[in-house]
Design an enzyme around this catalytic site. Structure first.
Site, PDB file in Angstrom:
ATOM      1  CB  CYS A  65       4.008  -0.791  -6.895  1.00  0.00           C
ATOM      2  SG  CYS A  65       2.578  -1.271  -5.633  1.00  0.00           S
ATOM      3  CD  GLU A  68       5.180  -3.907  -3.564  1.00  0.00           C
ATOM      4  OE1 GLU A  68       5.378  -2.649  -4.029  1.00  0.00           O
ATOM      5  OE2 GLU A  68       4.196  -4.532  -3.866  1.00  0.00           O
ATOM      6  N   GLY A  90       0.780  -1.300  -0.052  1.00  0.00           N
ATOM      7  CA  GLY A  90       0.050   0.176  -0.011  1.00  0.00           C
ATOM      8  C   GLY A  90       0.895   1.081   0.077  1.00  0.00           C
ATOM      9  N   GLY A 139       2.309   2.224   5.379  1.00  0.00           N
ATOM     10  CA  GLY A 139       3.389   1.319   5.807  1.00  0.00           C
ATOM     11  C   GLY A 139       4.281   1.709   6.807  1.00  0.00           C
TER      12      GLY A 139
HETATM   13  C1  UN1 Z   1       2.036  -3.916  -7.435  1.00  0.00           C
HETATM   14  O1  UN1 Z   1       2.000  -2.970  -8.260  1.00  0.00           O
HETATM   15  O2  UN1 Z   1       2.009  -3.946  -6.261  1.00  0.00           O
HETATM   16  O3  UN1 Z   1       5.962  -5.738 -11.499  1.00  0.00           O
HETATM   17  C2  UN1 Z   1       2.774  -5.138  -7.881  1.00  0.00           C
HETATM   18  C3  UN1 Z   1       4.690  -5.624 -11.648  1.00  0.00           C
HETATM   19  C4  UN1 Z   1       3.722  -6.956 -11.190  1.00  0.00           C
HETATM   20  C5  UN1 Z   1       3.465  -6.739  -9.954  1.00  0.00           C
HETATM   21  C6  UN1 Z   1       3.018  -5.274  -9.509  1.00  0.00           C
HETATM   22  N1  UN1 Z   1       4.319  -8.144 -11.409  1.00  0.00           N
HETATM   23  O4  UN1 Z   1       4.502  -4.663 -12.078  1.00  0.00           O
END
Ligand code: UN1
Length: 511
Positions: free
Chosen positions: A299, A265, A243, A248
């Site tokens: 992310c 993460e 998140g 976090g």
């Molecule tokens: C995320 O956005 O939390 O590497 C995970 C990536 C994907 C996972 C993203 N395998 O973009």
């Protein structure tokens, strides 16, 4: 029957559901209903009764009890159950992938890709179940042996975000299960349906194998009620959370305060450096997917392009030509390249970021607009390119939207400096055909991120590598490589097989 009704039926969903399961009947007693909307149309998809404090306690009792028996099962036997889960996911891939698109809004190929990540991690975990190995070490004492072994840790708590509503659960729980842990999954309140669907699939597999309830638990509930209880609960020795950095920091503080373990993460601010020595076609394709894919809600999405000045104008011209061709609309329509943002709140954040960028000296190159369409929710925006200095406040912040900031560099050292000059450290990439440039990016002087790539983009990591990042990204690692170690407790063993007692470090102690 409508497409939605078919998906619901295949995955055991209905219009009104209860939000907690330890393996059998679904339950929830709070009376607190959560409305789940389709981000594309704004229609109500279903209502889920959220779990309350009493439901949480029942679940924790079940998962704590189940742990004691689950860990008795040899790891390869646990792996066999995870193998069957992978098979069940293969059978439901089309429907589950479509449900991910329906509820979260990512386009179908990405919804299916997310289910593929789950299948891949199940395969990985099956192999791992025969290889949770520790080293044998050389003892300084005669006729002694040292070794390390790994034991199950306990029930684990998994808190996931809306943007990868199912894969992140699988990354965590497939590993946790083969490691001998049970677990409680709290999905994002924005995407409970995909979580209920996954639990239905897991329930079927665990029940078929005669596994007691409590090994796989899901709990849909408010962060302030369920999330808070989980992070404060000593019965959960590990909390794995995905998140925002804000969230976090809070979780890390509380879990750290009780000396628990956390895998965090959090936010990214991922950049791609594009050298004048790069293959332009590849760089273009990767920047395009990284910045526009998943509507910028990964992310790992590309948030910054740091481009060598000699190719800056040409590269941007080509990028804009691609942006002009982006088909925006229903994520389930195979022609669509970009679906909606998750909700109006995300659109407000997008608008605020564009406004802030303009106020901070940015120049709008493409996009910057919210789209209003008949029959659609206020969730569609244009993918956006803004030229702006790296040090601007807005560039230093992660906005979960399809906005990419572009900037020039002259010398590579300057590009590296800009690259690392943000608070986050998740993913990174350099495009170059020069070995020296590429290797220096991967060296200690280069990228400070948990993930650093050459000639591929920042997003779309494979499950086989450890996934996570440094600085405000939180430091956790999930998924492949040796990330499994976080789900187990390490034990160092020294065994004397010679009979005589020898003290280490040459200490003499005799009466
Ligand atoms: C995320 O956005 O939390 O590497 C995970 C990536 C994907 C996972 C993203 N395998 O973009």
């Amino acid at each position: 029957m409508s497409a939605t009704a078919k998906i619901f039926r295949s995955l055991g969903l209905s219009k009104k559901m209860k939000g907690a399961s330890i393996g059998g009947e679904w339950f929830a007693t709070s009376g607190d209903m959560l409305d789940v909307f389709n981000p594309t149309t704004g229609e109500l998809l279903a209502q889920v009764e959220q779990a309350g404090a009493k439901d949480y306690q029942a679940m924790m009792k079940a998962t704590t009890n189940a742990f004691v028996n689950w860990r008795e099962l040899p790891a390869p036997k646990r792996g066999e159950i995870v193998r069957q889960l992978g098979e069940a996911l293969r059978a439901k891939k089309d429907d589950l992938g479509a449900l991910v698109s329906l509820e979260m809004g990512k386009i179908l190929t990405e919804g299916l890709g997310e289910v593929q990540e789950m299948i891949d991690i199940c395969d990985f975990a099956v192999g791992l179940s025969r290889n949770l190995s520790g080293p044998t070490l050389q003892s300084e004492r005669p006729k002694h042996r040292m070794m390390e072994q790994w034991h199950p840790l306990g029930p684990v708590g998994v808190i996931t975000a809306f943007n990868f509503p199912v894969a992140v659960w699988a990354w965590n729980m497939a590993l946790a299960w083969v490691c001998g842990d049970t677990g409680v999954w709290k999905p994002s309140s924005k995407t409970p349906l995909t979580a209920i669907a996954c639990q239905n699939i897991a329930n079927e597999v665990f029940t078929r194998n005669g596994i007691e309830h409590g090994v796989s638990c899901v709990i849909v509930g408010r962060g302030a009620v369920i999330g808070e209880k989980m992070i404060n609960d000593d019965r959960l020795p590990l909390i794995s959370a995905t998140g925002s950095t804000r969230m976090g920091k809070r979780i890390g503080g509380i879990v750290g305060g009780r000396l628990g373990r956390s895998i965090l993460e959090l936010g990214g601010n991922n950049a791609m450096i594009i050298s004048e020595k790069a293959d332009m076609t590849g760089a273009l394709a990767s920047a395009f997917f990284g910045a526009v894919g998943t509507a910028g809600q990964r992310c790992t999405s590309t948030r910054r392009l740091i481009i060598q000045e000699k190719i800056y104008d040409t590269f941007l011209k080509k990028l804009v030509a691609n942006y002009e061709k982006v088909r925006i609309g229903d994520p389930l329509d195979p022609k669509t390249l970009m679906g909606p943002l998750i909700d109006e709140g995300a659109v407000n954040d997008y608008e605020a970021a564009v406004k802030a960028a303009m106020a901070q000296g940015g120049r709008l190159i493409y996009g910057g607009k919210v789209l209003r369409r008949k029959g659609c929710a206020r969730t569609f925006v244009l993918p956006t390119i803004i030229e702006i200095a790296n040090k601007s406040e807005i560039v230093q912040t992660e906005t979960f939207a399809p906005i990419v900031y572009v900037m020039k560099y002259k010398k590579l050292e300057q590009a590296f400096k800009m690259h690392n000059d943000v608070p986050q450290g998740l993913s990174s990439s350099i495009y170059t055909d020069s070995v020296n440039e590429g290797e220096s990016f991967l060296s200690y002087k280069g990228s400070d991120c948990g993930i650093a790539n050459i000639n591929i983009g920042t997003s779309g990591a494979e499950i086989g590598g450890a996934f996570g990042g440094e600085k405000e990204t939180g430091g956790g690692r999930e998924s492949g490589s040796d990330a499994w170690k976080a789900y187990m407790r390490r034990q160092t063993n020294t065994i004397n097989w010679g009979g005589e007692v020898h003290l280490a470090q040459g200490v003499e102690f005799k009466a």
